[in-house]
Enzyme design. Structure first.
Site, PDB file in Angstrom:
ATOM      1  N   GLY A   1       0.819  -1.209   0.000  1.00 42.62           N
ATOM      2  CA  GLY A   1       0.000   0.000   0.000  1.00 42.62           C
ATOM      3  C   GLY A   1       0.856   1.264   0.000  1.00 42.62           C
ATOM      4  O   GLY A   1       1.718   1.441   0.856  1.00 42.62           O
TER       5      GLY A   1
ATOM      6  N   ALA B   1      -2.174  -4.859  12.091  1.00 41.90           N
ATOM      7  CA  ALA B   1      -2.485  -3.442  12.223  1.00 41.90           C
ATOM      8  C   ALA B   1      -1.246  -2.652  11.827  1.00 41.90           C
ATOM      9  O   ALA B   1      -0.746  -1.830  12.581  1.00 41.90           O
ATOM     10  CB  ALA B   1      -2.901  -3.124  13.652  1.00 41.90           C
TER      11      ALA B   1
ATOM     12  N   GLY C   1      -0.876  -0.475   9.419  1.00 42.42           N
ATOM     13  CA  GLY C   1      -1.212   0.944   9.278  1.00 42.42           C
ATOM     14  C   GLY C   1      -0.508   1.615   8.116  1.00 42.42           C
ATOM     15  O   GLY C   1      -0.108   2.782   8.214  1.00 42.42           O
ATOM     16  N   LEU C   2      -0.368   0.857   6.999  1.00 41.10           N
ATOM     17  CA  LEU C   2       0.137   1.441   5.749  1.00 41.10           C
ATOM     18  C   LEU C   2       1.512   2.084   5.863  1.00 41.10           C
ATOM     19  O   LEU C   2       1.767   3.140   5.293  1.00 41.10           O
ATOM     20  CB  LEU C   2      -0.867   2.479   5.206  1.00 41.10           C
ATOM     21  CG  LEU C   2      -2.230   1.937   4.819  1.00 41.10           C
ATOM     22  CD1 LEU C   2      -3.170   3.088   4.454  1.00 41.10           C
ATOM     23  CD2 LEU C   2      -2.130   0.968   3.644  1.00 41.10           C
TER      24      LEU C   2
ATOM     25  N   CYS D   1      -8.841  -0.036   3.979  1.00 40.73           N
ATOM     26  CA  CYS D   1      -7.880  -0.379   5.033  1.00 40.73           C
ATOM     27  C   CYS D   1      -8.497  -0.088   6.397  1.00 40.73           C
ATOM     28  O   CYS D   1      -8.863   1.050   6.678  1.00 40.73           O
ATOM     29  CB  CYS D   1      -6.591   0.419   4.876  1.00 40.73           C
ATOM     30  SG  CYS D   1      -5.457   0.090   6.240  1.00 40.73           S
TER      31      CYS D   1
ATOM     32  N   LYS E   1     -10.427  -2.003  -4.333  1.00 45.16           N
ATOM     33  CA  LYS E   1     -10.425  -3.048  -3.303  1.00 45.16           C
ATOM     34  C   LYS E   1     -11.472  -2.737  -2.239  1.00 45.16           C
ATOM     35  O   LYS E   1     -11.438  -1.685  -1.612  1.00 45.16           O
ATOM     36  CB  LYS E   1      -9.033  -3.157  -2.676  1.00 45.16           C
ATOM     37  CG  LYS E   1      -8.875  -4.345  -1.723  1.00 45.16           C
ATOM     38  CD  LYS E   1      -7.409  -4.549  -1.362  1.00 45.16           C
ATOM     39  CE  LYS E   1      -7.184  -5.774  -0.513  1.00 45.16           C
ATOM     40  NZ  LYS E   1      -5.753  -5.980  -0.221  1.00 45.16           N
TER      41      LYS E   1
ATOM     42  N   ILE F   1     -11.911  -9.888  -0.663  1.00 49.20           N
ATOM     43  CA  ILE F   1     -12.167  -8.905   0.365  1.00 49.20           C
ATOM     44  C   ILE F   1     -10.855  -8.403   0.982  1.00 49.20           C
ATOM     45  O   ILE F   1      -9.873  -9.142   1.034  1.00 49.20           O
ATOM     46  CB  ILE F   1     -13.059  -9.507   1.505  1.00 49.20           C
ATOM     47  CG1 ILE F   1     -12.405 -10.732   2.121  1.00 49.20           C
ATOM     48  CG2 ILE F   1     -14.441  -9.801   0.990  1.00 49.20           C
ATOM     49  CD1 ILE F   1     -13.156 -11.291   3.346  1.00 49.20           C
TER      50      ILE F   1
ATOM     51  N   GLY G   1      -8.950 -13.620  -0.076  1.00 46.45           N
ATOM     52  CA  GLY G   1      -9.397 -13.968   1.273  1.00 46.45           C
ATOM     53  C   GLY G   1      -9.083 -15.401   1.633  1.00 46.45           C
ATOM     54  O   GLY G   1      -9.826 -16.304   1.300  1.00 46.45           O
ATOM     55  N   GLY G   2      -7.969 -15.605   2.284  1.00 45.05           N
ATOM     56  CA  GLY G   2      -7.625 -16.919   2.820  1.00 45.05           C
ATOM     57  C   GLY G   2      -7.189 -17.946   1.791  1.00 45.05           C
ATOM     58  O   GLY G   2      -7.100 -19.137   2.118  1.00 45.05           O
TER      59      GLY G   2
END
Lengths: 303, 255
Positions: free
Chosen positions: A46, A70, A72-73, A130, A165, A191, A243-244
């Site tokens: 990102g 987390a 946070g970009l 995000c 996204k 997702i 997703g997974g």
């Protein structure tokens, strides 16, 4: 030779396997394990207009068959990317896609314009989902009107393939998907992570510095698959499933549900060679099922 | 350094004490070169609560025997799975990861290696390499009690070893930073162990103007610098412990 190439907007992928932003660095971190040119493409970390330090440690917590993050970009900003990272990526024979994030519409637009100027970047993935920064996109992605507003502003400034996204942290993801399709997106990817939380019961403290974070990994796959299936029926633009996805058969499930391409995320942490293995699996699957083209597989779920 | 993903085969499992095992492993093909202070990410199989690999420091390495050793403290489901492995079992391993300690260029350097508990694991391989290089070094190892110290004979075979224990059951009583050996003049310190211990060692190093490298540990996911989960807040911002470290000079840290 089976046909595995797919088209996402103006983007030609030699196969449907991409990597999820934030799980594959800038690709080169994985070059010892995967022939990057073998992938349909990879989506880099990102990127924001300005440098971001991200959130304090601890930024991750393992959960049953999944994890919370987390981050946070954290990134050094789009100018740093253009001058220091892009030169290392531009000669790969695959699609390098930049995930673009922002705190306000002007930042998204400015960042997208700077990425548009990079010849060998044929697409961006616009991150309006995000969950880990206060004004980090998810605010845009959880309302149809604001999602459409940011996509339409970026659309005007960005002429190449625009993938948006989507956040799963919404009441009806198909409504958001239709809104961004209407605003000019070439594709939607979904997702992003599910907002989650983990607690250390002994210390009576959250495991993440930010208390809540984004959940990913095999545990989220059934939710992601359901949302991809719903969105694929709701929009006309191609859907990228995320997703997974951990194995080749996971990837095939998303294609059957209607995804034209897929992104491999958290599985890269479990097996850094997994993306190449998924490419091989899909090709082998098509042969085993006597299909000449991947087009026969996309959306072929029998219900 | 090129990283590899390889199935290692367990040659020997040695239970060192109630919470610590030594795993000696080999591979079918030659293992890649490994630097002291580097680590590996071991895949944990068949444990539903464990999805991510476990970062484990490299305790010993022998290219001649094609053997690598990991000292594992049994703290959770992942490490307990490792502790239950038997000779012949395989572990999918990603290595070598991280930067490693900086070896001195001056052959006359007087080096101090300070380890705390199981945290001293990577200092064993460092000491092996220093011995091979003919360097003059002292190992100072601290633990709660004598029973928490492991492989003493192996460490002592490498050179001078001093101990502290909090209960006085071995060596000098107290913490490593109270040991009288610190009255000597050292030109470089390497340390690995619990954070409070490393903070005290770093303070000693600063006060005595001795360069000091510390090996950090934190929660990791990829081990490759991609996920940005394992960051340390350094003077130059957040850096990945897995790729910018795990070894840092104290001058880089906000300690």
């Amino acid at each position: 030779m089976v046909k595995t190439d797919v088209k996402i907007g103006g983007l030609n992928l030699k196969n449907p396997v991409l990597t999820a932003s934030g799980t594959f660095g800038y690709g080169i971190e994985f070059a010892d394990f995967v022939d990057l040119n073998k992938l349909g493409g990879f989506i880099v970390k990102g990127t924001t207009l300005n440098h971001r330090e991200g959130n304090p440690y601890p930024r991750s917590a393992e959960t049953p068959m999944g994890m919370l993050n987390a981050v946070g970009l954290q990134n050094k900003g789009v100018d740093y990317f253009a001058s220091n990272i892009y030169p290392q990526l531009k000669d790969f024979d695959t699609n390098v896609i930049v995930n673009v994030s922002g705190a306000c519409i002007e930042d998204y637009v400015a960042c997208a314009e700077k990425v548009a100027a990079l010849d060998k970047i044929p697409a961006i993935e616009l991150n309006i989902s995000c969950p880990n920064v206060k004004q980090g996109g998810m605010a845009f992605g959880v309302q149809a009107a604001s999602a459409a507003e940011v996509v339409s502003a970026v659309r005007k400034a960005y002429p190449k393939t625009l993938i948006v996204k989507l956040s799963p942290n919404v009441t009806d993801i198909t409504e958001i998907a239709r809104a961004v399709e209407g605003a000019g997106a070439d594709s939607v990817s979904l997702i992003n992570t599910l907002l989650g939380m983990a607690i250390d019961s002994e210390k009576r403290r959250p495991l993440l510095s930010t208390i809540t974070g984004g959940m990913s990994g095999p545990a989220v796959k059934p939710i992601a698959l359901r949302m991809v299936w719903q969105v694929a029926k709701a929009v006309k633009i191609p859907v990228v499933g995320i997703g997974g996805i951990t194995t080749g058969s996971d990837a095939v499930e998303f294609l059957l549900a209607g995804a034209s391409a897929i992104e491999v995320g958290t599985a890269n942490f479990m097996n850094p060679a997994v993306t190449g293995e998924i490419v091989d699996y899909i090709e082998d699957y098509l042969v085993r099922h006597k299909m000449n083209s991947i087009d026969e597989l996309i959306g072929a779920l029998e219900v | 350094m090129k990283k590899v993903l390889v199935d290692l085969t367990i040659r020997e499992v040695e239970q060192l004490n109630a919470t610590c095992v030594l795993l000696l492993m080999t591979a079918e093909s030659p293992l890649p070169a490994v630097l002291p202070g580097q680590f590996a990410e071991l895949r944990i199989d068949g444990t539903p609560t464990v999805m991510l690999r476990r970062p484990i420091s490299i305790h010993s390495f022998s290219p001649e025997k094609n053997e690598i050793g990991f000292l594992v403290q049994l703290v959770g489901d992942g490490t307990r799975w490792l502790g239950n492995l038997k000779a012949g079992d395989k572990v999918n391993t990603l290595l070598p990861l991280g930067n490693g300690f900086t070896l001195p260029t001056d052959k006359n350097a007087n080096l101090l290696l300070v380890g705390g508990g199981v945290g001293s694991a990577p200092l064993y391989y460092l000491a092996e390499e220093l011995k091979r290089g003919g360097y003059n070094f002292t190992l100072l190892i601290g633990a709660r009690s004598a029973k928490d110290l492991y492989r003493r004979d192996a460490y002592e075979a490498l050179g001078r070893v001093e101990y502290t224990t909090e209960d006085g059951t071995l060596g000098q009583k107290g913490y490593v930073t109270n040991h009288t050996v610190l009255g000597e003049k050292f030109t470089q310190i390497y340390t690995c162990g619990p954070k409070p211990m490393m903070l005290s060692v770093a303070k000693y190093a600063r006060e005595n103007n001795v360069p000091c490298e510390v090996s950090l540990e934190n929660k990791m996911a990829c081990g490759l610098g991609a996920c940005l989960c394992c960051v340390e807040d350094t003077k130059e911002g957040h850096k990945c412990v897995c790729t910018d470290g795990p070894v840092f000079s104290i001058d880089e840290l906000k300690w």
